[in-house]
Design an enzyme around this catalytic site. Structure first.
Site, short mmCIF file in Angstrom:
data_model
loop_
_atom_site.label_atom_id
_atom_site.label_comp_id
_atom_site.label_asym_id
_atom_site.label_seq_id
_atom_site.Cartn_x
_atom_site.Cartn_y
_atom_site.Cartn_z
N ARG A 74 0.82 -1.21 0.00
CA ARG A 74 0.00 0.00 0.00
C ARG A 74 0.85 1.26 0.00
NH1 ARG A 74 -2.37 -4.18 2.27
NH2 ARG A 74 -1.12 -4.01 4.13
N GLU A 111 4.31 -8.10 12.78
CA GLU A 111 3.36 -8.59 13.78
C GLU A 111 2.97 -10.04 13.51
OE1 GLU A 111 -0.33 -6.41 14.00
OE2 GLU A 111 -0.96 -7.44 15.82
#
Ligand SMILES: O=P(O)(O)OC[C@H]1O[C@H](OP(=O)(O)OP(=O)(O)O)[C@H](O)[C@@H]1O
Ligand SMILES: Nc1ncnc2[nH]cnc12
Length: 192
Positions: A74, A111
């Site tokens: 993105r 993460e």
């Protein structure tokens, strides 16, 4: 007076971007794995007002840069739009295995897993250039720290890191500030 007007312009752009993020960002529970609350910002960029609002606000954070580096995936959308807005170039920091050789790569953890990022080792003049790095989300900071590492290896001077959303409860900002040795400004449009 001039300073006040300029500062208000920056605040207006930030407020507009925040309204768009509030209206369109989506929380996806348990993606891409159980326990992760995934902040999906793609609807913000797809909204008629969203890309423009977010681009204008991030461009304020990147105003001193000579080159924008946008992180896969993105960050590509944001980086291209910001670079166009500022009238400067953009480079894609890509996931491993996508760029033709020679490349410089760094492995990192985030993460939910691990990955590799790469930049071209030749063909782009990085040395001594002021680069701003953009992405949609800052969480653990693994992705952005790997990018700082790559850009340091090619001799770029990273001035600013700008993200749409900084997730609270993660050490991303502290890790980035340490990696940048106090020379890198970390900007967000909102916290999530
Ligand atoms: O601060 P971190 O913990 O490193 O996480 C932030 C990164 O995680 C997401 O990308 P992801 O790796 O999921 O890649 P994608 O763009 O391919 O979805 C996001 O777009 C950031 O690049
Ligand atoms: N919770 C999260 N939402 C969106 N992108 C992320 N990257 C790392 N953690 C994330």
């Amino acid at each position: 007076m001039t300073v006040e007007v300029a500062a208000n312009g920056v605040q207006d752009r930030l407020d507009r971007a925040r309204r768009s993020i509030d209206a369109h960002a989506r929380l996806v529970p348990d993606f891409p794995e159980p326990g992760v609350a995934f902040k999906d910002l793609t609807p913000v960029l797809a909204a008629p007002d969203g890309l423009r609002a977010v681009t204008a606000a991030l461009a304020d954070a990147c105003a001193g840069a000579e080159l924008i580096a946008g992180i896969d995936a993105r960050g590509f959308l944001l980086g291209g739009a910001i670079a166009h807005h500022l009238g400067i170039g953009v480079v894609a920091v890509r996931k491993g295995g996508k760029l033709p050789p020679p490349v410089i790569g760094v492995d990192y953890d985030l993460e939910y897993g691990s990955a590799r990022l790469e930049v071209p080792a030749c063909g782009i003049e990085f040395a001594g250039r002021r680069v701003a790095v953009v992405d949609d989300v800052l969480a653990t900071g693994g992705t952005l720290c790997a990018t700082l590492d790559l850009l340091k290896q090619v001799g770029a001077k990273v001035s600013d890191v700008a993200v749409v959303m900084e997730l609270s409860g993660f050490p991303g900002r502290a890790r980035l500030e340490a990696a940048g040795a106090g020379q890198v400004h970390v900007h967000n449009l909102c916290e999530g």
